[in-house]
Design a protein around this motif. Sequence first.
Motif, PDB file in Angstrom:
ATOM      1  N   VAL A   1       5.748  -7.238   8.652  1.00  0.00           N
ATOM      2  CA  VAL A   1       5.333  -5.930   8.144  1.00  0.00           C
ATOM      3  C   VAL A   1       6.526  -4.980   8.152  1.00  0.00           C
ATOM      4  N   SER A   2       6.703  -4.265   7.059  1.00  0.00           N
ATOM      5  CA  SER A   2       7.808  -3.308   6.967  1.00  0.00           C
ATOM      6  C   SER A   2       7.339  -2.077   6.204  1.00  0.00           C
ATOM      7  N   VAL A   3       8.132  -1.008   6.277  1.00  0.00           N
ATOM      8  CA  VAL A   3       7.770   0.243   5.633  1.00  0.00           C
ATOM      9  C   VAL A   3       9.010   0.899   5.056  1.00  0.00           C
ATOM     10  N   ARG A   4       8.837   1.576   3.955  1.00  0.00           N
ATOM     11  CA  ARG A   4       9.923   2.352   3.346  1.00  0.00           C
ATOM     12  C   ARG A   4       9.326   3.616   2.739  1.00  0.00           C
ATOM     13  N   CYS A   5      10.190   4.589   2.430  1.00  0.00           N
ATOM     14  CA  CYS A   5       9.695   5.865   1.923  1.00  0.00           C
ATOM     15  C   CYS A   5      10.732   6.514   1.017  1.00  0.00           C
ATOM     16  N   SER A   6      10.313   7.600   0.389  1.00  0.00           N
ATOM     17  CA  SER A   6      11.192   8.300  -0.549  1.00  0.00           C
ATOM     18  C   SER A   6      12.366   8.953   0.153  1.00  0.00           C
ATOM     19  N   SER A   7      12.178   9.459   1.376  1.00  0.00           N
ATOM     20  CA  SER A   7      13.263  10.102   2.119  1.00  0.00           C
ATOM     21  C   SER A   7      12.854  10.309   3.563  1.00  0.00           C
ATOM     22  N   GLU A   8      13.848  10.457   4.436  1.00  0.00           N
ATOM     23  CA  GLU A   8      13.644  10.767   5.848  1.00  0.00           C
ATOM     24  C   GLU A   8      14.562  11.917   6.218  1.00  0.00           C
ATOM     25  N   LEU A   9      14.050  12.860   7.000  1.00  0.00           N
ATOM     26  CA  LEU A   9      14.878  13.998   7.400  1.00  0.00           C
ATOM     27  C   LEU A   9      16.028  13.552   8.290  1.00  0.00           C
ATOM     28  N   ASP A  10      15.694  12.755   9.323  1.00  0.00           N
ATOM     29  CA  ASP A  10      16.717  12.297  10.259  1.00  0.00           C
ATOM     30  C   ASP A  10      16.184  11.102  11.023  1.00  0.00           C
ATOM     31  N   ALA A  11      16.962  10.615  11.984  1.00  0.00           N
ATOM     32  CA  ALA A  11      16.597   9.422  12.745  1.00  0.00           C
ATOM     33  C   ALA A  11      15.394   9.639  13.651  1.00  0.00           C
ATOM     34  N   SER A  12      15.036  10.893  13.936  1.00  0.00           N
ATOM     35  CA  SER A  12      13.905  11.173  14.823  1.00  0.00           C
ATOM     36  C   SER A  12      12.568  11.196  14.085  1.00  0.00           C
TER      37      SER A  12
ATOM     38  N   LEU B   1       0.856  -1.183   0.000  1.00  0.00           N
ATOM     39  CA  LEU B   1       0.000   0.000   0.000  1.00  0.00           C
ATOM     40  C   LEU B   1       0.895   1.237   0.000  1.00  0.00           C
ATOM     41  N   ARG B   2       0.698   2.121  -0.968  1.00  0.00           N
ATOM     42  CA  ARG B   2       1.574   3.292  -1.080  1.00  0.00           C
ATOM     43  C   ARG B   2       0.745   4.579  -1.157  1.00  0.00           C
ATOM     44  N   LEU B   3       1.217   5.587  -0.440  1.00  0.00           N
ATOM     45  CA  LEU B   3       0.662   6.932  -0.534  1.00  0.00           C
ATOM     46  C   LEU B   3       1.710   7.825  -1.175  1.00  0.00           C
ATOM     47  N   THR B   4       1.345   8.508  -2.257  1.00  0.00           N
ATOM     48  CA  THR B   4       2.241   9.447  -2.939  1.00  0.00           C
ATOM     49  C   THR B   4       1.705  10.858  -2.756  1.00  0.00           C
ATOM     50  N   VAL B   5       2.543  11.759  -2.273  1.00  0.00           N
ATOM     51  CA  VAL B   5       2.159  13.145  -2.012  1.00  0.00           C
ATOM     52  C   VAL B   5       2.792  14.030  -3.083  1.00  0.00           C
ATOM     53  N   THR B   6       1.971  14.790  -3.784  1.00  0.00           N
ATOM     54  CA  THR B   6       2.465  15.646  -4.864  1.00  0.00           C
ATOM     55  C   THR B   6       2.447  17.127  -4.513  1.00  0.00           C
ATOM     56  N   ALA B   7       1.729  17.498  -3.441  1.00  0.00           N
ATOM     57  CA  ALA B   7       1.671  18.911  -3.042  1.00  0.00           C
ATOM     58  C   ALA B   7       1.595  18.990  -1.519  1.00  0.00           C
ATOM     59  N   THR B   8       2.057  20.081  -0.966  1.00  0.00           N
ATOM     60  CA  THR B   8       2.110  20.209   0.488  1.00  0.00           C
ATOM     61  C   THR B   8       1.969  21.669   0.908  1.00  0.00           C
ATOM     62  N   THR B   9       1.548  21.850   2.162  1.00  0.00           N
ATOM     63  CA  THR B   9       1.535  23.197   2.746  1.00  0.00           C
ATOM     64  C   THR B   9       2.782  23.431   3.586  1.00  0.00           C
TER      65      THR B   9
ATOM     66  N   PRO C   1       7.824  14.387  -6.050  1.00  0.00           N
ATOM     67  CA  PRO C   1       6.802  13.786  -5.186  1.00  0.00           C
ATOM     68  C   PRO C   1       7.423  12.874  -4.130  1.00  0.00           C
ATOM     69  N   GLN C   2       6.838  12.887  -2.946  1.00  0.00           N
ATOM     70  CA  GLN C   2       7.304  12.058  -1.844  1.00  0.00           C
ATOM     71  C   GLN C   2       6.288  10.939  -1.584  1.00  0.00           C
ATOM     72  N   TRP C   3       6.765   9.778  -1.163  1.00  0.00           N
ATOM     73  CA  TRP C   3       5.874   8.645  -0.956  1.00  0.00           C
ATOM     74  C   TRP C   3       6.310   7.822   0.246  1.00  0.00           C
ATOM     75  N   VAL C   4       5.341   7.093   0.782  1.00  0.00           N
ATOM     76  CA  VAL C   4       5.604   6.141   1.852  1.00  0.00           C
ATOM     77  C   VAL C   4       4.822   4.871   1.512  1.00  0.00           C
ATOM     78  N   GLU C   5       5.441   3.704   1.729  1.00  0.00           N
ATOM     79  CA  GLU C   5       4.851   2.432   1.327  1.00  0.00           C
ATOM     80  C   GLU C   5       4.984   1.415   2.449  1.00  0.00           C
TER      81      GLU C   5
ATOM     82  N   VAL D   1       7.161  16.932   3.319  1.00  0.00           N
ATOM     83  CA  VAL D   1       5.958  16.224   3.754  1.00  0.00           C
ATOM     84  C   VAL D   1       6.107  15.866   5.225  1.00  0.00           C
ATOM     85  N   ASN D   2       5.046  16.090   5.996  1.00  0.00           N
ATOM     86  CA  ASN D   2       5.030  15.776   7.423  1.00  0.00           C
ATOM     87  C   ASN D   2       3.725  15.046   7.736  1.00  0.00           C
TER      88      ASN D   2
END
Length: 300
Positions: free
Chosen positions: A216-227, A160-168, A272-276, A184-185
């Motif tokens: 169950v596992s998760v991955r994403c396009s990028s992470e800011l940091d370990a927190s 299951l993947r969510l792709t975000v194309t716009a953000t505030t 675009p950023q995504w999380v899966e 994206v937050n």
Amino acid sequence: GEGGLQQAVGGGYLGLPYELEFDVVLGKSPGSAAWDLEGTWRDEADGGMLLLETDGTTVTMTEVPTPRRFGSAKALLLGDSLLAFAHFRDDAFPLNARHRAGPLGGGSGAASGAILRQGAASVATFFQADSAVQGPLVVEWSGGRARWVKERAPVRFRFLRLTVTATTRQSHGPGTAEPTGAFVNINELVFFEGVSKRDRAPRYPLRENGGPRGGVSVRCSSELDASSPCFKAFDQDPSQGSRWRSLDAGHLPHGSADSDLEAGVTRVLAEPQWVEVDLGAASPERWILPTALAIVCDPQ
């Protein structure tokens, strides 16, 4: 029960007690118990899928994974028939006099569907047939406008993947009010299956990107940091301190085509950023056919 019987006695009335007993036999609606309607169906008209859920009296019918014509509707289960009575898109499902010519209508009255077995001559022969040679369940809607066939194997998705194309969410360089980046937050993300039951996925909170629970596992396009890692979007903690935060992904220049959905508020991401989430190869019973999505984002 008990009651009173009035009898004329010497010009007056005398109340006489009496008792009545009735044998009441309750039985199931003919044919209803035979139909295993819950599961995934396919619309032969467009090849799209539907998810049917039932409590034995009503049936919820939802187009999945996205709405195509009517979105979602409800029907009464009356023996070997479905009678639609509620819907969400007035222009598509013919449930009243104003919409008799919709895709499932027969030209008059509410939409009705006949439940039968594909390849069976009649419902009566179905009850006498060997279950090993029975064809799939079929719903034929009035007027021949639609025909649904139940899938033998349930259709479910592992990824299951969510792709975000716009953000505030915009980042600013030192000493400038003009956004220099966008990101994206997301505090919490939940996928649901079903309209009436609403099973959730993942079922359990994740504690790491490659968690051991059920594979169950998760991955994403990028992470800011370990927190602010990916799994924080699935840890069932919507608080501000638990979030997935992507790296700055940039945004399209102001004034360019499709750069602003709301001028000065929402920016289209340059990347675009995504999380899966992967629900696990070893646990197909936990895979779902998503019908809804909930996203929690803190206001900061």
